[in-house]
Design a protein around this motif. Sequence first.
Motif, PDB file in Angstrom:
ATOM      1  N   ILE A   1       0.852  -1.210   0.000  1.00  0.00           N
ATOM      2  CA  ILE A   1       0.000   0.000   0.000  1.00  0.00           C
ATOM      3  C   ILE A   1       0.884   1.256   0.000  1.00  0.00           C
ATOM      4  CG2 ILE A   1      -1.689   1.320   1.364  1.00  0.00           C
ATOM      5  CD1 ILE A   1      -2.768  -1.458   2.296  1.00  0.00           C
ATOM      6  N   LEU A   2       1.906   1.253   0.829  1.00  0.00           N
ATOM      7  CA  LEU A   2       2.824   2.400   0.891  1.00  0.00           C
ATOM      8  C   LEU A   2       3.536   2.607  -0.444  1.00  0.00           C
ATOM      9  CD1 LEU A   2       4.654   2.426   4.338  1.00  0.00           C
ATOM     10  CD2 LEU A   2       3.342   4.236   3.307  1.00  0.00           C
ATOM     11  N   PHE A   3       3.895   1.498  -1.070  1.00  0.00           N
ATOM     12  CA  PHE A   3       4.580   1.569  -2.371  1.00  0.00           C
ATOM     13  C   PHE A   3       3.669   2.227  -3.417  1.00  0.00           C
ATOM     14  CE2 PHE A   3       5.429  -0.568  -6.487  1.00  0.00           C
ATOM     15  CZ  PHE A   3       6.682  -0.040  -6.720  1.00  0.00           C
ATOM     16  N   LEU A   4       2.392   1.817  -3.416  1.00  0.00           N
ATOM     17  CA  LEU A   4       1.438   2.403  -4.369  1.00  0.00           C
ATOM     18  C   LEU A   4       1.239   3.894  -4.086  1.00  0.00           C
ATOM     19  CD1 LEU A   4      -1.170  -0.506  -4.540  1.00  0.00           C
ATOM     20  CD2 LEU A   4       0.519   0.131  -6.270  1.00  0.00           C
ATOM     21  N   LEU A   5       1.167   4.235  -2.793  1.00  0.00           N
ATOM     22  CA  LEU A   5       1.043   5.652  -2.414  1.00  0.00           C
ATOM     23  C   LEU A   5       2.245   6.457  -2.890  1.00  0.00           C
ATOM     24  CD1 LEU A   5      -0.435   5.647   1.204  1.00  0.00           C
ATOM     25  CD2 LEU A   5      -1.348   6.817  -0.794  1.00  0.00           C
ATOM     26  N   CYS A   6       3.411   5.858  -2.775  1.00  0.00           N
ATOM     27  CA  CYS A   6       4.651   6.522  -3.231  1.00  0.00           C
ATOM     28  C   CYS A   6       4.586   6.801  -4.728  1.00  0.00           C
ATOM     29  CB  CYS A   6       5.872   5.643  -2.939  1.00  0.00           C
ATOM     30  SG  CYS A   6       6.473   5.804  -1.277  1.00  0.00           S
ATOM     31  N   ILE A   7       4.037   5.833  -5.483  1.00  0.00           N
ATOM     32  CA  ILE A   7       3.929   6.029  -6.940  1.00  0.00           C
ATOM     33  C   ILE A   7       2.980   7.204  -7.241  1.00  0.00           C
ATOM     34  CG2 ILE A   7       3.095   4.974  -9.102  1.00  0.00           C
ATOM     35  CD1 ILE A   7       4.130   2.305  -8.051  1.00  0.00           C
ATOM     36  N   PHE A   8       1.833   7.220  -6.527  1.00  0.00           N
ATOM     37  CA  PHE A   8       0.859   8.288  -6.769  1.00  0.00           C
ATOM     38  C   PHE A   8       1.396   9.668  -6.343  1.00  0.00           C
ATOM     39  CE2 PHE A   8      -2.269   4.695  -6.571  1.00  0.00           C
ATOM     40  CZ  PHE A   8      -2.607   4.762  -7.919  1.00  0.00           C
ATOM     41  N   LEU A   9       2.201   9.667  -5.283  1.00  0.00           N
ATOM     42  CA  LEU A   9       2.677  10.964  -4.768  1.00  0.00           C
ATOM     43  C   LEU A   9       4.118  11.270  -5.202  1.00  0.00           C
ATOM     44  CD1 LEU A   9       1.243  10.654  -1.151  1.00  0.00           C
ATOM     45  CD2 LEU A   9       0.280  11.962  -3.018  1.00  0.00           C
ATOM     46  N   ALA A  10       4.564  10.590  -6.266  1.00  0.00           N
ATOM     47  CA  ALA A  10       5.965  10.745  -6.699  1.00  0.00           C
ATOM     48  C   ALA A  10       6.285  12.190  -7.094  1.00  0.00           C
ATOM     49  CB  ALA A  10       6.262   9.806  -7.859  1.00  0.00           C
ATOM     50  N   ALA A  11       5.266  12.920  -7.539  1.00  0.00           N
ATOM     51  CA  ALA A  11       5.516  14.298  -7.986  1.00  0.00           C
ATOM     52  C   ALA A  11       5.636  15.263  -6.814  1.00  0.00           C
ATOM     53  CB  ALA A  11       4.387  14.739  -8.921  1.00  0.00           C
ATOM     54  N   GLN A  12       5.108  14.857  -5.638  1.00  0.00           N
ATOM     55  CA  GLN A  12       5.143  15.755  -4.491  1.00  0.00           C
ATOM     56  C   GLN A  12       6.464  15.631  -3.726  1.00  0.00           C
ATOM     57  OE1 GLN A  12       1.717  16.062  -2.131  1.00  0.00           O
ATOM     58  NE2 GLN A  12       0.305  15.606  -3.793  1.00  0.00           N
ATOM     59  N   GLY A  13       6.865  16.692  -3.071  1.00  0.00           N
ATOM     60  CA  GLY A  13       8.183  16.710  -2.441  1.00  0.00           C
ATOM     61  C   GLY A  13       8.238  16.048  -1.080  1.00  0.00           C
ATOM     62  N   LYS A  14       7.748  16.760  -0.068  1.00  0.00           N
ATOM     63  CA  LYS A  14       7.918  16.318   1.316  1.00  0.00           C
ATOM     64  C   LYS A  14       7.159  15.029   1.605  1.00  0.00           C
ATOM     65  CE  LYS A  14       8.239  18.358   5.885  1.00  0.00           C
ATOM     66  NZ  LYS A  14       7.823  19.454   6.732  1.00  0.00           N
ATOM     67  N   LYS A  15       5.901  14.938   1.115  1.00  0.00           N
ATOM     68  CA  LYS A  15       5.077  13.752   1.371  1.00  0.00           C
ATOM     69  C   LYS A  15       5.745  12.492   0.824  1.00  0.00           C
ATOM     70  CE  LYS A  15       0.515  15.849   1.549  1.00  0.00           C
ATOM     71  NZ  LYS A  15      -0.673  16.153   0.760  1.00  0.00           N
ATOM     72  N   PHE A  16       6.296  12.620  -0.401  1.00  0.00           N
ATOM     73  CA  PHE A  16       6.953  11.474  -1.028  1.00  0.00           C
ATOM     74  C   PHE A  16       8.167  11.023  -0.208  1.00  0.00           C
ATOM     75  CE2 PHE A  16      10.387   9.841  -3.680  1.00  0.00           C
ATOM     76  CZ  PHE A  16       9.770   8.750  -4.248  1.00  0.00           C
TER      77      PHE A  16
END
Lengths: 109, 473
Positions: free
Chosen positions: B35-50
């Motif tokens: 789940i975290l990996f998928l979230l990382c893919i979705f938020l790859a464009a964001q800085g701090k959250k990623f």
Amino acid sequence: MYQLTPQERRAVLFLICLILIGLAVNYAAKLNSPIATFLDPESGFNKININRAGYQELLDLKGLTPSLAGKIIEYRQENGPFEDLRQLKKVKGIGERRLERIKDCLTLD
Amino acid sequence: MAHPLFCITIALCLGIIIASQIRLIFFWLYIVAVILFLLCIFLAAQGKKFRILLLLLCFLLGALLSVNSRSLARNHLLRLMPYAGKEVFLEGVVINSPQASFQRVSFLLNAERLKADNCWHRVSGRVLVRLSGSKKISYADRLMLRGRLRRPFYFPKPGRRNPGAYLENKGIYFILNVKINNPVKKIDSRSKGNPLIYCAYKIRQRLKEVSAKNLSSLSGSVLNALLLGLRQELPKDTAQALINTGTVHIIAISGLHLGIFVFIVLIFLKALRLPRLARYFIAIITLWGYCLMTGSNLPAVRAAIMATVFLAGLMIRRQPDTLGSLSLAALLILSINPGQLFEVSFQLSFLSIISLLFITPRINAFLLKYLKKGGRVKPLVNIFSASLGAWLGLSPLILYYFRIISPVAILGNMVIVPYLALVIACGVTLLLAGLFVPALVPIFSPAAELSILFLLKFINLLAGMPLGHFCLS
């Protein structure tokens, strides 16, 4: 906090993806590793030499009680080495069924 | 700004530590990681959250690696014989170079078949075999052994590490003691072995013969320990003197040895006028060959990974990144075996480099600030700072594990580390001459013998110094 370029992010995520797949495969392989138990009468190494085996070694044989192991050694001392495995039936307490159970684990060589 | 690889390594290490303390279930941990990996893919464009999610994911990966390394296959020896302590027949393949000492041969066996209770079982797992007598066993031999199988249990002593835990961290749960009269049958040789490792061990055997033939027994044993990683042959009093003086790291093949070795190789290749890329490429190959030959112990593997990154960087004209290569080495080693994190050799090896990276420059800057004639004494200050920085960084760990503190190590390492380059150069020249041009050996052996004897004299002098070391137990 650290910084990563878009290319570095993609590379890190790709590597993590590979690790996650590898972990799943490795764990599944461990869970499904085959359990195999077998007798191996072909290999002479695991057989016990009935003419040379000591008391302790004879006890390793499943199906031989301590008293039977002692009787085999007594028989050997009185009558000399066994020339045939069927000669074991002459030892008091060893019948046809018991001989069938242990003969695959015995050798005369 | 923090180094990305260093942050990822710290997160992974924390995950391994937490998983070793808490009982975690692989399945649920894996689901959360995905789940975290998928979230990382979705938020790859964001800085701090990623960045925060990535660190969390690395933490979970560390925990997953740790849980996976401790889970055993269904046919593992430990599952089949949880208590052991009885006589068995065991068939398997030798997976390291057997060490002979005091009429006993020790080696690691990859177990394949086990006979217990009149039945053969197909098994997996590593077993440390201790074979009485002096039988000739080599790497990759397939053996059938008869002996008593037991769990490595030792009575705990205050202030001492448990050798059982040390073996379990390496995935070794059993010791097989084979008595001198028990049969040992060699079924096959060179089965399933890595041909590169086989060749490396053969070369090590040849080099050992060269040193035994051309040096005195003491110098030969020191050279074998220094260059070939054969520490078992070192006399006990010499080994104790090295421990007391805080210079025992010289007999553990590590960055110092590999650095000097690569330097000699590069000079030799430059003399042959090879192109730059070819020189670095050959140096990397030779480096890994040397690492395999010395038994691929942890500090050597760490140093080899770092040196490979460094040399590859030079090949593509990139600035060397020591912290990045150190983190990469830690990530690779821990991915293969997370249990290494709890090994003393791992902690000492990585902490020494971290000390040299973070403590040494501060000491150096501080000293140079107060020295007016900085230009003349700068090399001396650099050596002193490196020695003091490493000592300050490692002393707490050495005190905790070995209950010894050696202030004399600061002076000792200032002299011994630069001098070791000469000893290693003399030793390498002698061994290579013995291997390729035996006629030249009489020319090189006196220099090697003398350099080793001077080294030993100096170590014994340091060991005898008053207040040089303090034992706490």
